[in-house]
Design an enzyme around this catalytic site. Sequence first.
Site, PDB file in Angstrom:
ATOM      1  NE  ARG A 215      -7.490   7.144   6.719  1.00  0.00           N
ATOM      2  CZ  ARG A 215      -7.641   6.223   5.758  1.00  0.00           C
ATOM      3  NH1 ARG A 215      -6.857   5.166   5.715  1.00  0.00           N
ATOM      4  NH2 ARG A 215      -8.575   6.385   4.831  1.00  0.00           N
TER       5      ARG A 215
ATOM      6  CG  HIS B 219      -8.965   7.220  -2.222  1.00  0.00           C
ATOM      7  ND1 HIS B 219      -8.576   6.694  -3.430  1.00  0.00           N
ATOM      8  CD2 HIS B 219      -8.668   6.290  -1.284  1.00  0.00           C
ATOM      9  CE1 HIS B 219      -8.076   5.476  -3.232  1.00  0.00           C
ATOM     10  NE2 HIS B 219      -8.122   5.210  -1.933  1.00  0.00           N
TER      11      HIS B 219
ATOM     12  CG  LEU C 278     -12.459   3.430  -2.127  1.00  0.00           C
ATOM     13  CD1 LEU C 278     -11.476   4.591  -2.235  1.00  0.00           C
ATOM     14  CD2 LEU C 278     -12.471   2.900  -0.704  1.00  0.00           C
TER      15      LEU C 278
ATOM     16  NE  ARG D 286      -5.454   6.015   0.562  1.00  0.00           N
ATOM     17  CZ  ARG D 286      -6.320   5.359   1.319  1.00  0.00           C
ATOM     18  NH1 ARG D 286      -7.026   6.002   2.223  1.00  0.00           N
ATOM     19  NH2 ARG D 286      -6.481   4.067   1.170  1.00  0.00           N
TER      20      ARG D 286
ATOM     21  CD  GLN E 263      -6.430   9.863   2.907  1.00  0.00           C
ATOM     22  OE1 GLN E 263      -7.103   8.889   3.226  1.00  0.00           O
ATOM     23  NE2 GLN E 263      -5.139   9.944   3.140  1.00  0.00           N
TER      24      GLN E 263
ATOM     25  CD  GLU F 187      -3.104   3.642  -0.944  1.00  0.00           C
ATOM     26  OE1 GLU F 187      -3.833   4.609  -0.661  1.00  0.00           O
ATOM     27  OE2 GLU F 187      -2.098   3.351  -0.297  1.00  0.00           O
TER      28      GLU F 187
ATOM     29  CG  PHE G 288      -2.354  -0.173   0.980  1.00  0.00           C
ATOM     30  CD1 PHE G 288      -2.824  -1.133   0.094  1.00  0.00           C
ATOM     31  CD2 PHE G 288      -3.294   0.647   1.613  1.00  0.00           C
ATOM     32  CE1 PHE G 288      -4.181  -1.270  -0.155  1.00  0.00           C
ATOM     33  CE2 PHE G 288      -4.654   0.515   1.363  1.00  0.00           C
ATOM     34  CZ  PHE G 288      -5.100  -0.441   0.486  1.00  0.00           C
TER      35      PHE G 288
ATOM     36  CG  HIS H 279     -11.121   8.179   1.119  1.00  0.00           C
ATOM     37  ND1 HIS H 279     -12.120   7.294   0.794  1.00  0.00           N
ATOM     38  CD2 HIS H 279     -10.165   7.443   1.756  1.00  0.00           C
ATOM     39  CE1 HIS H 279     -11.770   6.064   1.207  1.00  0.00           C
ATOM     40  NE2 HIS H 279     -10.614   6.141   1.807  1.00  0.00           N
TER      41      HIS H 279
END
Lengths: 230, 562
Positions: free
Chosen positions: B374, B237, B247, B274, B235, B250, B121, B339
């Site tokens: 995050r 995304h 969504l 991100r 955030q 990721e 990730f 997000h």
Amino acid sequence: MVTFKIARFDSDKDKEPRFQTYEVPDEKEMSVLEALFYIVENLDGSLAFRYSCRGAVCGSCAMRINGQNRLACQTLIKKLGSTTITISPLPHLPVQKDLMVDMESFFAKYEKIKPYLINNDPIPDKEFKQSFKERAEIDEMINCILCGNCYSACTMAATNSDYLGPAALTKAYRFYADSRDTAKAERLRIIDGEDGAFRCHTLFNCAEVCPKNIVPTYSIQKLKGAACFK
Amino acid sequence: MGISYKHQIIVVGAGLAGLRAALEAKAAGLDVAVISRVQPVRSHSIAAQGGINAALGNAEGGRDDNWEKHTFDTVKGSDYLADQDAVEIMTKEAPGIVYEMEHWGCPFSRTAEGLIAQRPFGGAEFPRTCYASDITGHALLHTMYERSVKEEIKVYEEYLLLSIVKNADSCAGVIALNIKNGEIEAFEADAVIMATGGCGRIYNKSTNALINTGSGMAAVYLTAGVPLKDLEFVQFHPTSLYGTNILITEGARGEGGYLYNCKGERFVKELAPRDIVARSIQTEINEGRGYDNAYVLLDLRHLGKKKIIERLPGIRDICIHFAGIDPIDAPIPIQPGQHYSMGGIDTDAKGATSRPGLYAAGECACVSVHGGNRLGGNSLLDTIVFGKLSGRFASEYVKTKKKSGQGQALSLHLQEIKSKIHRLENSTGKEKPTDVRNQLKETLTENAGIFREKSKLQKGLAKVKELKERYKNIHIQNKNKKFNLDLVRNLELEGKLELAEVIVAGALNREESRGSHFRTDFPERNDEKWLKHTIASFVNGTVKIGYKPVTITQFKPQARTY
């Protein structure tokens, strides 16, 4: 414009449901759920329906759309290929208001099958091991979002209020078939008998309406076999 | 007057954090109940896809992973705004809670040796993110709900939180609207744990569930006298599906997916964190290298049919149903979308707020473990770790607490809230709530989005203040008591307006760029002036902003490059 014929019902006021008609502009790739929001915001604030994720993962917006149980969020208007869309609540469940049904009996049956992993072995420091093959056996069933589409479409559940129904039985198989579960005999006892797996007449109504392409009949047949030859 | 219900602990919210908190309190022997806007499995935790981070060391290339490395990656990912002591707690707890979820039945995907599978990730050098194909949130939430059924956790479904009730020096309970019958009901409790999730629906393009209106954060901010922290850190995304903004995990890039602009160029390292990838995509779009000035492409085709079906079946399903595209045959049109809220209710690492007896966990809280940005895979972790810890510490608090007159405070407050709702229901104002709601979303997306600058933020703040005024004259069409969506959505709108003010005011003040907060007029991070948390309090009907220091233990701030 698309014409929506929507069943309206308030158990406090109405004896019978009635249909109300709304005209909604079909300007973009609108889902049925978006159309319902259009109605609430612009035409009639009194319409009631459930919603949450709008991405077909939470199971809130199950309803009957043009004669089939579907998720409103996952159903694009253009895919219905019709300029009149008729919406009513999921059949065979008590209507609370408009498109909202009481899911209590659905969840009561879910709870009946002990919907949690039972493992009486000593708990390891790390994970229980599970092979690809063992994990693959429950791959389909874990996608269930508990929307109730299958339960509501099942003829046997509609005619027998004690029948566990396709969703609960799929969940029962999900745990029965989980290599980590040690309560196999207990699980078969729960699904055995005339209100359990054997009530299923393999009509496949459940599979036809599952928004996640699960075939509950598969789980039910597997349970029947296991219960017969235990 | 009727106090409807009484429990030692009330948890508000039935997603991962809330259910985990309730399970912990129950295990401590307390009488705990959960109140929730929706049936528990309808909560937004369900939508998490890619995975949950824990240094298990199961994957090839990550065998020597440990909590220190996880801590460093998280702190660096946060652009050094996270409190490092709190991050350490989270990363140390991570393997234990992942194993616990596995023992409770979570159907994680597996390695060839039968261990929990891990994938790469953003912001980590190797696979650390434990997953269940691309439905990890679903797998975890169902498992947590199953556990709550086993432990017979009481859940009051379909309640909208309206207010936290204070005593002189503690928390007396909460007031909530019973959506089913329209009654305003009081829940007496010695401690309250907030686990109400984020506020993404303040923005236009959001990956969030429609119920993510921030009502929990707003209730605490407006009624409990507890501040919000770092709410300007929003955030975006990088990859939400163009059109619906659903969504696209990721994990799609973790499994090897590429991003392409309209010239067929790969323009960014796909697995950077991100904030960086989202800015990069937005820049391509803004500078004319996107498609229709709106999106770029996420290409999975080279992964092959087998891998896509095995690892990303949920993504494939979403693309087929919502965009009419099969990612096996065609690239996915994506654009950044709101997000996650890094900020939230100001808590310490025990989940405690400044008000004794009031706790918060998960996205509605800001511990802070995510700081300015995050990392993917850390939010599911945050919900379970701090759900558990807030449950534990709230239980300890209740066991040692002296009784004080809860009931009186509740009944007084209940009357106030009832009058307020009555006024709202009978308002003769002419303002259409839909207009206020839509203009708010447009304003935030336009003026407090991925790229921010002073003049836009000023404009945004003025508009939010105008909308707050207009809200006072909104008209509610529907007068029914049962399942009144009109009323529910307009009560949520009040909170959204207040949170929007906090976001915009915090962003306007913060004259630097850090993590997700990017100021084109102040493009550099400024540790000397701004290595501090924003603390927003509600004073005299508006936001008052202060600051507090960041806790730094092992890792001195350094330049953040990937």
